[in-house]
Design a protein around this motif. Structure first.
Motif, short mmCIF file in Angstrom:
data_model
loop_
_atom_site.label_atom_id
_atom_site.label_comp_id
_atom_site.label_asym_id
_atom_site.label_seq_id
_atom_site.Cartn_x
_atom_site.Cartn_y
_atom_site.Cartn_z
N CYS A 187 0.83 -1.21 0.00
CA CYS A 187 0.00 0.00 0.00
C CYS A 187 0.86 1.26 0.00
CB CYS A 187 -0.95 -0.01 1.20
SG CYS A 187 -2.23 -1.27 1.10
N ALA A 188 1.93 1.26 0.81
CA ALA A 188 2.83 2.41 0.82
C ALA A 188 3.51 2.57 -0.53
CB ALA A 188 3.87 2.25 1.93
N ALA A 189 3.94 1.46 -1.13
CA ALA A 189 4.60 1.52 -2.44
C ALA A 189 3.65 2.05 -3.51
CB ALA A 189 5.14 0.14 -2.83
N ILE A 190 2.39 1.67 -3.45
CA ILE A 190 1.40 2.18 -4.40
C ILE A 190 1.27 3.69 -4.25
CG2 ILE A 190 -1.08 2.21 -4.94
CD1 ILE A 190 -1.08 -0.81 -4.29
N PHE A 191 1.19 4.16 -3.02
CA PHE A 191 1.11 5.60 -2.77
C PHE A 191 2.35 6.31 -3.29
CE2 PHE A 191 2.14 9.23 -0.05
CZ PHE A 191 1.04 10.03 -0.31
N PHE A 192 3.55 5.76 -3.01
CA PHE A 192 4.79 6.38 -3.47
C PHE A 192 4.88 6.38 -4.99
CE2 PHE A 192 6.78 4.85 0.75
CZ PHE A 192 6.28 5.95 1.41
N LEU A 193 4.45 5.28 -5.63
CA LEU A 193 4.46 5.23 -7.09
C LEU A 193 3.52 6.29 -7.68
CD1 LEU A 193 4.53 1.39 -7.62
CD2 LEU A 193 6.16 3.00 -8.62
N TRP A 194 2.37 6.42 -7.06
CA TRP A 194 1.43 7.43 -7.53
C TRP A 194 2.03 8.83 -7.38
CZ3 TRP A 194 -1.37 11.21 -4.74
CH2 TRP A 194 -2.35 11.86 -5.48
N TYR A 195 2.69 9.08 -6.27
CA TYR A 195 3.36 10.36 -6.04
C TYR A 195 4.44 10.60 -7.09
CZ TYR A 195 6.56 13.73 -3.93
OH TYR A 195 7.39 14.79 -3.72
N LEU A 196 5.28 9.58 -7.35
CA LEU A 196 6.34 9.73 -8.33
C LEU A 196 5.79 9.92 -9.74
CD1 LEU A 196 8.91 7.09 -7.03
CD2 LEU A 196 9.10 9.58 -6.91
N ALA A 197 4.68 9.25 -10.03
CA ALA A 197 4.06 9.40 -11.36
C ALA A 197 3.54 10.82 -11.55
CB ALA A 197 2.95 8.38 -11.53
N LYS A 198 2.96 11.40 -10.51
CA LYS A 198 2.44 12.77 -10.60
C LYS A 198 3.56 13.79 -10.70
CE LYS A 198 -1.88 11.80 -10.40
NZ LYS A 198 -2.66 11.90 -11.62
N GLU A 199 4.71 13.51 -10.07
CA GLU A 199 5.83 14.43 -10.08
C GLU A 199 6.68 14.32 -11.34
OE1 GLU A 199 6.92 16.75 -7.66
OE2 GLU A 199 4.89 16.47 -6.92
N ASN A 200 6.56 13.20 -12.04
CA ASN A 200 7.44 12.92 -13.17
C ASN A 200 6.97 13.60 -14.44
OD1 ASN A 200 9.23 11.77 -14.98
ND2 ASN A 200 9.17 9.79 -13.96
N THR A 201 7.93 14.02 -15.26
CA THR A 201 7.60 14.64 -16.55
C THR A 201 7.91 13.70 -17.72
OG1 THR A 201 9.78 15.67 -16.64
CG2 THR A 201 7.98 16.97 -15.71
N ASN A 202 8.65 12.62 -17.48
CA ASN A 202 9.00 11.67 -18.52
C ASN A 202 7.85 10.66 -18.67
OD1 ASN A 202 10.06 9.63 -20.16
ND2 ASN A 202 12.12 9.85 -19.27
N LYS A 203 7.24 10.62 -19.83
CA LYS A 203 6.06 9.79 -20.05
C LYS A 203 6.36 8.30 -19.91
CE LYS A 203 1.92 10.18 -22.69
NZ LYS A 203 1.11 11.08 -21.94
N LYS A 204 7.58 7.87 -20.31
CA LYS A 204 7.95 6.46 -20.20
C LYS A 204 7.95 6.01 -18.74
CE LYS A 204 10.84 6.34 -24.31
NZ LYS A 204 12.20 6.16 -24.82
N TYR A 205 8.54 6.83 -17.89
CA TYR A 205 8.58 6.48 -16.47
C TYR A 205 7.17 6.53 -15.86
CZ TYR A 205 13.66 6.52 -16.30
OH TYR A 205 14.98 6.23 -16.49
N THR A 206 6.39 7.49 -16.26
CA THR A 206 5.03 7.59 -15.74
C THR A 206 4.24 6.34 -16.08
OG1 THR A 206 5.12 9.99 -15.97
CG2 THR A 206 2.94 9.02 -15.72
N ILE A 207 4.36 5.86 -17.30
CA ILE A 207 3.67 4.63 -17.71
C ILE A 207 4.19 3.45 -16.89
CG2 ILE A 207 3.37 3.00 -19.62
CD1 ILE A 207 3.33 5.49 -21.48
#
Length: 173
Positions: A137-157
């Motif tokens: 659950c914590a990792a899901i939250f952190f991934l969501w946070y990193l996806a929102k902060e990221n500008t690189n579309k490959k990493y976001t996907i």
């Protein structure tokens, strides 16, 4: 170490405390510590367990429980009085944690698919299945946070694919 080993996690906590003693300018932060609402919340969890001692009949279990939950009291103090980390350091720490959680879930999936077990909880060999679920659950939250902060579309996907994997694994577990 959190999703992979209780022993290494304990050793890491001791190393954090030892490292804390390297910093000499924590006296001012020590005064501010007790005025921070965030740190008071963590301390209150431990204080609730102390109050619970008044209502227990099993003192041996209660004191063992207090010993196990001691990091709820010590670690907020250590983190608050230590120097702040940079955003880059935070991103590295979160990424390593996420990779450890995903590694643990991949190994657990291997156990689920290719080994015999009598209880589904046994597919989490490193830590308790409940702790693994909390780490997921914590990792899901952190991934969501990193996806929102990221500008690189490959990493976001990639982050969203990892979120999908972890959500799916929660259902397996």
């Amino acid at each position: 170490a959190i999703p992979l080993s209780n022993f290494v996690m304990s050793i890491t906590q001791f190393l954090i405390v030892i490292n804390w003693f390297r910093y000499r300018n924590f006296i001012d932060k020590f005064k501010d510590f007790f005025t921070s609402s965030t740190t008071l919340i963590f301390i209150s969890f431990y204080l609730l367990h102390l109050i619970g001692l008044l209502y227990t009949h099993n003192n041996a279990y209660a004191f063992n429980d207090l010993r196990i939950k001691l990091p709820w009291l010590i670690l907020p103090f250590i983190f608050y009085t230590s120097p702040s980390i940079t955003y880059k350091q935070l991103k590295i720490i979160l990424s390593v944690f996420i990779l450890a959680v995903i590694s643990s879930t991949l190994y657990s999936t291997y156990l689920y698919a290719f080994t015999f077990y009598t209880d589904i909880r046994h597919i989490s060999p490193f830590i308790s299945h409940i702790r693994l679920s909390l780490c997921i659950c914590a990792a899901i939250f952190f991934l969501w946070y990193l996806a929102k902060e990221n500008t690189n579309k490959k990493y976001t996907i990639l982050y969203y694919i990892c979120i999908g994997w972890l959500v799916g694994f929660i259902f397996i577990l």
